[in-house]
Design a protein around this motif. Structure first.
Motif, PDB file in Angstrom:
ATOM      1  N   SER A   1       0.815  -1.212   0.000  1.00 59.00           N
ATOM      2  CA  SER A   1       0.000   0.000   0.000  1.00 59.00           C
ATOM      3  C   SER A   1       0.850   1.263   0.000  1.00 59.00           C
ATOM      4  N   ALA A   2       1.866   1.311   0.847  1.00 58.66           N
ATOM      5  CA  ALA A   2       2.652   2.525   1.048  1.00 58.66           C
ATOM      6  C   ALA A   2       4.077   2.327   0.554  1.00 58.66           C
ATOM      7  N   PRO A   3       4.803   3.408   0.280  1.00 57.88           N
ATOM      8  CA  PRO A   3       6.204   3.295  -0.130  1.00 57.88           C
ATOM      9  C   PRO A   3       7.049   2.612   0.942  1.00 57.88           C
ATOM     10  N   ARG A   4       8.174   2.087   0.508  1.00 62.40           N
ATOM     11  CA  ARG A   4       9.032   1.327   1.421  1.00 62.40           C
ATOM     12  C   ARG A   4       9.432   2.146   2.639  1.00 62.40           C
ATOM     13  N   ARG A   5       9.829   3.402   2.439  1.00 55.80           N
ATOM     14  CA  ARG A   5      10.277   4.214   3.566  1.00 55.80           C
ATOM     15  C   ARG A   5       9.162   4.428   4.586  1.00 55.80           C
ATOM     16  N   VAL A   6       7.958   4.648   4.116  1.00 55.77           N
ATOM     17  CA  VAL A   6       6.818   4.817   5.027  1.00 55.77           C
ATOM     18  C   VAL A   6       6.570   3.532   5.794  1.00 55.77           C
ATOM     19  N   ARG A   7       6.614   2.395   5.107  1.00 54.93           N
ATOM     20  CA  ARG A   7       6.396   1.122   5.779  1.00 54.93           C
ATOM     21  C   ARG A   7       7.469   0.878   6.838  1.00 54.93           C
ATOM     22  N   GLN A   8       8.692   1.215   6.537  1.00 50.14           N
ATOM     23  CA  GLN A   8       9.765   1.021   7.500  1.00 50.14           C
ATOM     24  C   GLN A   8       9.544   1.862   8.759  1.00 50.14           C
ATOM     25  N   LEU A   9       9.083   3.095   8.571  1.00 46.44           N
ATOM     26  CA  LEU A   9       8.799   3.964   9.714  1.00 46.44           C
ATOM     27  C   LEU A   9       7.645   3.418  10.550  1.00 46.44           C
ATOM     28  N   VAL A  10       6.619   2.895   9.867  1.00 45.55           N
ATOM     29  CA  VAL A  10       5.473   2.338  10.585  1.00 45.55           C
ATOM     30  C   VAL A  10       5.884   1.085  11.364  1.00 45.55           C
ATOM     31  N   LEU A  11       6.747   0.267  10.796  1.00 40.02           N
ATOM     32  CA  LEU A  11       7.235  -0.922  11.493  1.00 40.02           C
ATOM     33  C   LEU A  11       8.064  -0.554  12.720  1.00 40.02           C
ATOM     34  N   PHE A  12       8.807   0.533  12.633  1.00 47.00           N
ATOM     35  CA  PHE A  12       9.678   0.957  13.727  1.00 47.00           C
ATOM     36  C   PHE A  12       8.913   1.730  14.801  1.00 47.00           C
ATOM     37  N   ALA A  13       7.838   2.414  14.410  1.00 47.41           N
ATOM     38  CA  ALA A  13       7.120   3.317  15.317  1.00 47.41           C
ATOM     39  C   ALA A  13       6.584   2.639  16.571  1.00 47.41           C
ATOM     40  N   PRO A  14       6.011   1.415  16.512  1.00 46.53           N
ATOM     41  CA  PRO A  14       5.518   0.806  17.758  1.00 46.53           C
ATOM     42  C   PRO A  14       6.599   0.595  18.814  1.00 46.53           C
ATOM     43  N   TRP A  15       7.836   0.387  18.373  1.00 44.88           N
ATOM     44  CA  TRP A  15       8.922   0.234  19.343  1.00 44.88           C
ATOM     45  C   TRP A  15       9.218   1.561  20.036  1.00 44.88           C
ATOM     46  N   ILE A  16       9.127   2.659  19.288  1.00 39.52           N
ATOM     47  CA  ILE A  16       9.273   3.980  19.916  1.00 39.52           C
ATOM     48  C   ILE A  16       8.129   4.222  20.891  1.00 39.52           C
ATOM     49  N   ALA A  17       6.916   3.793  20.494  1.00 40.93           N
ATOM     50  CA  ALA A  17       5.761   3.938  21.379  1.00 40.93           C
ATOM     51  C   ALA A  17       5.952   3.138  22.661  1.00 40.93           C
ATOM     52  N   LEU A  18       6.432   1.910  22.544  1.00 41.39           N
ATOM     53  CA  LEU A  18       6.677   1.080  23.727  1.00 41.39           C
ATOM     54  C   LEU A  18       7.753   1.709  24.605  1.00 41.39           C
ATOM     55  N   LEU A  19       8.771   2.283  23.978  1.00 39.43           N
ATOM     56  CA  LEU A  19       9.828   2.968  24.725  1.00 39.43           C
ATOM     57  C   LEU A  19       9.232   4.132  25.523  1.00 39.43           C
ATOM     58  N   ALA A  20       8.315   4.883  24.893  1.00 40.62           N
ATOM     59  CA  ALA A  20       7.667   5.999  25.588  1.00 40.62           C
ATOM     60  C   ALA A  20       6.854   5.510  26.773  1.00 40.62           C
ATOM     61  N   TYR A  21       6.162   4.388  26.594  1.00 41.07           N
ATOM     62  CA  TYR A  21       5.411   3.812  27.713  1.00 41.07           C
ATOM     63  C   TYR A  21       6.355   3.465  28.862  1.00 41.07           C
ATOM     64  N   CYS A  22       7.445   2.787  28.561  1.00 43.21           N
ATOM     65  CA  CYS A  22       8.390   2.354  29.599  1.00 43.21           C
ATOM     66  C   CYS A  22       8.999   3.548  30.326  1.00 43.21           C
ATOM     67  N   VAL A  23       9.241   4.617  29.612  1.00 42.11           N
ATOM     68  CA  VAL A  23       9.850   5.802  30.208  1.00 42.11           C
ATOM     69  C   VAL A  23       8.927   6.443  31.246  1.00 42.11           C
ATOM     70  N   LYS A  24       7.608   6.361  31.033  1.00 45.19           N
ATOM     71  CA  LYS A  24       6.667   7.088  31.886  1.00 45.19           C
ATOM     72  C   LYS A  24       5.985   6.231  32.951  1.00 45.19           C
ATOM     73  N   SER A  25       5.874   4.921  32.729  1.00 45.90           N
ATOM     74  CA  SER A  25       5.021   4.100  33.599  1.00 45.90           C
ATOM     75  C   SER A  25       5.810   3.356  34.666  1.00 45.90           C
ATOM     76  N   GLY A  26       5.301   3.439  35.893  1.00 48.86           N
ATOM     77  CA  GLY A  26       5.840   2.630  36.982  1.00 48.86           C
ATOM     78  C   GLY A  26       4.820   1.624  37.473  1.00 48.86           C
ATOM     79  N   MET A  27       3.740   1.426  36.701  1.00 49.45           N
ATOM     80  CA  MET A  27       2.691   0.486  37.094  1.00 49.45           C
ATOM     81  C   MET A  27       3.175  -0.954  36.907  1.00 49.45           C
ATOM     82  N   VAL A  28       2.694  -1.826  37.769  1.00 45.10           N
ATOM     83  CA  VAL A  28       3.021  -3.240  37.632  1.00 45.10           C
ATOM     84  C   VAL A  28       2.038  -3.881  36.652  1.00 45.10           C
TER      85      VAL A  28
END
Length: 632
Positions: free
Chosen positions: A408-435
């Protein structure tokens, strides 16, 4: 088959219920009449805009017949069998999810009793500062049925959409269809999804919104239909409206939508309305109300100190360790009690001290069985993925590379979308102290997975006999977890355990198992023995408990009375001004506040009517519960 077609209906339904919840609350009409008028007007409006909002839907034909034929194959058939068992469990048992009964359902009942959202007077901050997506989805169901038995459908129906949505996202991002097809049936059997699909939990149901936001965004690159972008925006808004911890997952959708802004501007008038709807059904209203009532948009000032992370580095490795610990813990772990007691002493002292100073309590806790209150993706899926990654890396050069024109999307866009959830998870880990992080990140798994099964190697190994045998072991473990789960056991648990205890009296493991199943059996109505001790016609009941105590029993039958929370600091005049004559008092709450019932009775002028001992949580054991009365 177009897997996005049923998702459109779910997006409309979710968006309309959220709009109804907020708008009817603003008008003070959160009741049956208000809902009847709202949905009547919504049907007319949707019919009018149907042509403008419709995408390129394929004509009806044999797609359903083709889908049914697919379920004759072993993996889809196994998924269908598990789905049937989930449905049976949801029908046979009332919901018992802890978060649903401690604050999700009680706050909804409060709003319905007062004809709209309001900031509740309570010691439990969660009744006020949390996102409202699942509550607004549940509100019409609870209001018109006066029951919570159908709440599992709000998780079960999205669960049915997970395989198709996952396959759509994977193949549009470049994952080989063969690998995507095998994982689309396996990944939803992760324990958090499998168990919450039959419950009233709110951790896994937003996963379909996360997938839909990406799927519609990817399709828009190929279809050039502005309606696909609208659906992507609405789905992303619903994702945040369900839980604030999902906010980082806006990143993949933003990467897809932002380059297509000119497409949105072509229909700018409708786009503005879509954005207004998206803002209303997102976390934004809750953030604004938090800012008004507690001065912090996230509500974190109300939370225990350990639930918000103050050290990003500790947050990253601490959350990573806990996610791995929970997901690789054995699904049947008789030594869980020993682990919970000794883990802080077995691990390095510096590590344990750092965790205790930065995370909420219960960081190292594990259960004997996976339950919907803490389980993540689980042992079977985690081990299969780890083995697949190692093996696929060895076969990474096999197969042909993908052709960009098929995606559907160009290769570069797909690569960014594949990488983005890991950045999102990193943001969660940085802010959350919940068990229980493994449970809380449930919507993340399905967007993280495509990057993990990308490449020709994965398409090759799923054809190997050992991999298929391993996948069946994963499914068998999932089946066992589903059958044995204490909230909805699909076996005569208490009968068999009682007989076993008669043969082996005092056996620690059997006693523990019997207690767990017995407590879960009454968890949907834990304070039921108190109701016969109360007047039958009381319209308002006071409740003085800990933030983790469950007051749901006092609301039953729904629609006949309301429960007002009482604090130890409340004056007698304040309590009486709410029309409260009787108050149920938690002995554990008095103990935690380091006071006694006699002291509080002397201060408030109330008199003791009755006392009984009840077990609401296995970890707390039997606790005293008191009923007191305020004289006129």
């Amino acid at each position: 088959m177009d897997f996005l077609r049923p998702m459109k209906f779910w997006i409309w339904l979710s968006a309309l219920t959220s709009l109804a919840g907020w708008s009817l609350s603003a008008l003070g009409q959160l009741n049956r009449s208000g809902y009847a008028v709202f949905f009547g007007a919504a049907v007319v409006l949707l019919f009018w805009i149907r042509k403008s909002a419709a995408g390129n839907n394929p004509p009806p034909g044999s797609s359903w017949e083709k889908m049914l034929r697919r379920f004759r194959r072993p993996l889809p058939a196994a998924f269908a069998a598990l789905t049937l068992l989930i449905f049976v469990g949801g029908v046979l048992y009332p919901p018992t999810n802890h978060t649903a009964f401690t604050y999700r359902l009680p706050r909804l009942l409060n709003w319905l009793a007062h004809d709209g959202w309001f900031w509740i007077h309570t010691p439990d901050w969660r009744l006020n500062d949390r996102a409202c997506g699942i509550e607004w989805l549940a509100a019409p169901l609870v209001l018109f049925t006066q029951s919570d038995r159908g709440l599992f459908l709000l998780n079960f129906l999205p669960f049915l959409m997970l395989p198709g949505l996952f396959f759509t996202v994977c193949t549009r991002l470049g994952v080989r269809a063969r690998a995507a097809w095998h994982w689309m049936w396996l990944l939803p059997t992760g324990y958090s999804f499998l168990l919450q699909a039959g419950s009233a939990g709110n951790d896994t149901f937003p996963t379909v919104y996360a997938l839909a936001a990406v799927a519609f965004g990817l399709r828009a690159w190929k279809s050039r239909q502005v309606s696909d972008l609208w659906y992507s925006i609405i789905a992303a808004a619903l994702l945040t409206g369900a839980k604030a911890t999902n906010l980082p997952l806006l990143l993949p959708g933003a990467i897809l939508i932002c380059p297509l802004l000119p497409l949105l501007l072509r229909r700018w008038a409708i786009t503005i309305w879509v954005l207004l709807v998206a803002a209303t059904i997102s976390f934004l209203p809750t953030a604004a109300l938090n800012l008004k009532y507690c001065g912090d948009w996230s509500g974190s000032v109300l939370e225990p100190a350990g639930q918000t992370m103050h050290s990003p580095v500790i947050g990253i490795w601490g959350n990573t360790f806990q996610i791995l610990l929970d997901n690789f813990a054995p699904p049947f772990f008789p030594l869980a009690g020993w682990w919970n007691q000794n883990a802080p002493h077995l691990l390095p002292h510096g590590f344990v001290t750092t965790i205790e100073n930065n995370f909420d309590t219960g960081y190292f806790w594990l259960g004997e069985l996976p339950t919907e209150d803490w389980a993540g993706i689980g042992f079977g899926i985690s081990v299969l993925l780890a083995v697949s990654l190692v093996t696929a890396f060895r076969h990474r050069a096999l197969g042909k590379s993908g052709d960009d024109k098929n995606f559907s999307a160009p290769r570069r866009v797909r690569q960014l979308v594949l990488f983005a959830p890991w950045i999102a998870l990193l943001a969660y880990c940085v802010k959350s102290g919940m068990v229980t992080a493994a449970r809380l990140i449930s919507p993340y798994y399905f967007l993280l997975w495509p990057s993990l099964i990308l490449g020709a190697g994965h398409a090759q190994i799923v054809r190997r006999g050992w991999w298929r045998a391993a996948s069946w072991l994963v499914l068998l473990l999932a089946l066992a977890v589903l059958i044995l789960t204490p909230p909805r056991p699909l076996w005569p648990a208490r009968t068999i355990l009682s007989a076993a205890l008669e043969s082996h009296p005092g056996h620690k493991l059997l006693t523990r198992a019997s207690n767990v199943y017995s407590v879960y059996a009454i968890r949907s109505d834990p304070l039921a023995p108190l109701r016969p001790l109360l007047p039958a016609d009381y319209p308002v009941m006071g409740f003085l408990g800990t933030p983790d105590d469950i007051d749901i029993s006092l609301w039953r039958p729904y629609g006949t009375r309301r429960v007002e929370h009482v604090l130890l600091a409340d004056s007698t005049a304040d309590i009486r001004s709410k029309g409260i004559d009787y108050v149920v008092v938690s002995g554990l709450n008095l103990e935690q506040k380091k006071t006694t019932l006699a002291t509080w009775l002397a201060q408030s002028g109330a008199e003791l009517i009755a006392t009984t001992n009840l077990t609401v949580k296995v970890s707390d054991g039997p606790q005293p519960w008191h009923i007191v009365r305020f004289g006129r």
